[in-house]
Design a protein around this motif. Sequence first.
Motif, PDB file in Angstrom:
ATOM      1  N   PRO A 157      29.362  69.641  61.376  1.00 33.96           N
ATOM      2  CA  PRO A 157      28.947  68.621  60.403  1.00 33.96           C
ATOM      3  C   PRO A 157      29.123  69.082  58.950  1.00 33.96           C
ATOM      4  CG  PRO A 157      27.364  68.728  62.185  1.00 33.96           C
ATOM      5  CD  PRO A 157      28.282  69.904  62.357  1.00 33.96           C
ATOM      6  N   LEU A 188      26.315  72.382  65.831  1.00 33.18           N
ATOM      7  CA  LEU A 188      25.783  71.451  64.831  1.00 33.18           C
ATOM      8  C   LEU A 188      25.511  72.143  63.500  1.00 33.18           C
ATOM      9  CD1 LEU A 188      23.394  69.294  67.062  1.00 33.18           C
ATOM     10  CD2 LEU A 188      25.486  68.539  65.914  1.00 33.18           C
ATOM     11  N   VAL A 196      22.246  68.342  60.534  1.00 36.58           N
ATOM     12  CA  VAL A 196      22.889  67.039  60.344  1.00 36.58           C
ATOM     13  C   VAL A 196      22.111  66.229  59.307  1.00 36.58           C
ATOM     14  CG1 VAL A 196      23.519  64.859  61.468  1.00 36.58           C
ATOM     15  CG2 VAL A 196      23.874  67.029  62.670  1.00 36.58           C
ATOM     16  N   ILE A 209      28.771  58.279  57.727  1.00 36.82           N
ATOM     17  CA  ILE A 209      29.102  58.841  59.037  1.00 36.82           C
ATOM     18  C   ILE A 209      27.983  59.751  59.519  1.00 36.82           C
ATOM     19  CG2 ILE A 209      30.722  60.319  60.296  1.00 36.82           C
ATOM     20  CD1 ILE A 209      31.950  57.655  59.609  1.00 36.82           C
ATOM     21  N   MET A 210      27.444  60.584  58.618  1.00 36.43           N
ATOM     22  CA  MET A 210      26.358  61.491  58.984  1.00 36.43           C
ATOM     23  C   MET A 210      25.085  60.725  59.350  1.00 36.43           C
ATOM     24  SD  MET A 210      27.166  64.667  59.165  1.00 36.43           S
ATOM     25  CE  MET A 210      28.807  64.236  59.754  1.00 36.43           C
ATOM     26  N   LEU A 222      22.714  58.723  66.429  1.00 29.84           N
ATOM     27  CA  LEU A 222      23.203  58.899  67.794  1.00 29.84           C
ATOM     28  C   LEU A 222      22.573  60.111  68.475  1.00 29.84           C
ATOM     29  CD1 LEU A 222      26.990  58.071  67.272  1.00 29.84           C
ATOM     30  CD2 LEU A 222      25.359  56.769  68.657  1.00 29.84           C
ATOM     31  N   ILE A 223      22.416  61.209  67.753  1.00 27.94           N
ATOM     32  CA  ILE A 223      21.781  62.395  68.332  1.00 27.94           C
ATOM     33  C   ILE A 223      20.336  62.089  68.708  1.00 27.94           C
ATOM     34  CG2 ILE A 223      21.007  64.759  67.881  1.00 27.94           C
ATOM     35  CD1 ILE A 223      23.476  65.095  66.074  1.00 27.94           C
ATOM     36  N   SER A 277      37.891  67.234  61.820  1.00 24.85           N
ATOM     37  CA  SER A 277      37.942  65.963  62.533  1.00 24.85           C
ATOM     38  C   SER A 277      39.330  65.757  63.116  1.00 24.85           C
ATOM     39  CB  SER A 277      37.622  64.818  61.577  1.00 24.85           C
ATOM     40  OG  SER A 277      37.892  63.588  62.188  1.00 24.85           O
ATOM     41  N   ARG A 306      24.974  57.821  60.736  1.00 23.17           N
ATOM     42  CA  ARG A 306      25.222  57.287  62.083  1.00 23.17           C
ATOM     43  C   ARG A 306      25.157  58.395  63.123  1.00 23.17           C
ATOM     44  NH1 ARG A 306      24.505  54.292  66.145  1.00 23.17           N
ATOM     45  NH2 ARG A 306      26.323  53.558  67.300  1.00 23.17           N
ATOM     46  N   TYR A 307      25.704  59.563  62.799  1.00 22.74           N
ATOM     47  CA  TYR A 307      25.692  60.706  63.714  1.00 22.74           C
ATOM     48  C   TYR A 307      24.252  61.135  63.996  1.00 22.74           C
ATOM     49  CZ  TYR A 307      27.398  65.149  65.663  1.00 22.74           C
ATOM     50  OH  TYR A 307      27.692  66.200  66.481  1.00 22.74           O
ATOM     51  N   GLN A 308      23.451  61.200  62.956  1.00 18.02           N
ATOM     52  CA  GLN A 308      22.035  61.535  63.102  1.00 18.02           C
ATOM     53  C   GLN A 308      21.347  60.553  64.062  1.00 18.02           C
ATOM     54  OE1 GLN A 308      19.559  60.159  59.919  1.00 18.02           O
ATOM     55  NE2 GLN A 308      18.313  62.001  59.914  1.00 18.02           N
TER      56      GLN A 308
END
Length: 201
Positions: free
Chosen positions: A196, A192, A144, A103-104, A110-111, A1, A106-108
């Motif tokens: 992650p 990905l 993810v 965070i993961m 967004l994808i 990061s 939220r990332y999931q």
Amino acid sequence: STRDFRMFPVLPALRGAESLTSLACRNLSYAGGKVPSTTQNVIGGQWVESSTDKWIDVCNPATNQVLTKVPQTTLAEMEQAVESAKGAYGSWSKTSPMARQQIMFRYQQLIKANIGDIAKLITLEQGKTLADAEGDVMRGLQVVEQCCSNTNLLLGETLTGVAKDMDLTSFRTPIGVCAGIAPFNFPAMIPLWMFPTGLIT
């Protein structure tokens, strides 16, 4: 990061950030599925135009039209990115597994919300059919989703009495900055698979 995350409390911070997403994404290279004339680097959580004088054309395989130019990033820019990541490591490595899990999640999300735009970009730049491009993203999304179970994935092991007067204990801990090189033919799936898993460790 490459960002210094301070996450207390995590959920309110994420929810508050959602209201800024539409404003912030206007400055991102590929926001809204739009291809910029030049692709930027991300350093210190900011999109940065490269100072290089060497660029690589990215062409649409169907029309040979130049879509964007990718920088041959300078050594100084690469070192700046590494130093930024080292700085972020200091605070990120101290975050709890549950904070990283949020965070993961939220990332999931967004994808999933942007899978159509991501797939269209892959089709434009790489030439896959739209269905194949969506499959590329989906295979990465599955990793993810697996990373969302990091509270189990990070469990260590203990073996008592492995030898006389000796116990064995193993545990997983962040070790520092890492890098990954992805092949051209899976531009979403392979990154990905890599980044992650590094972030949740």
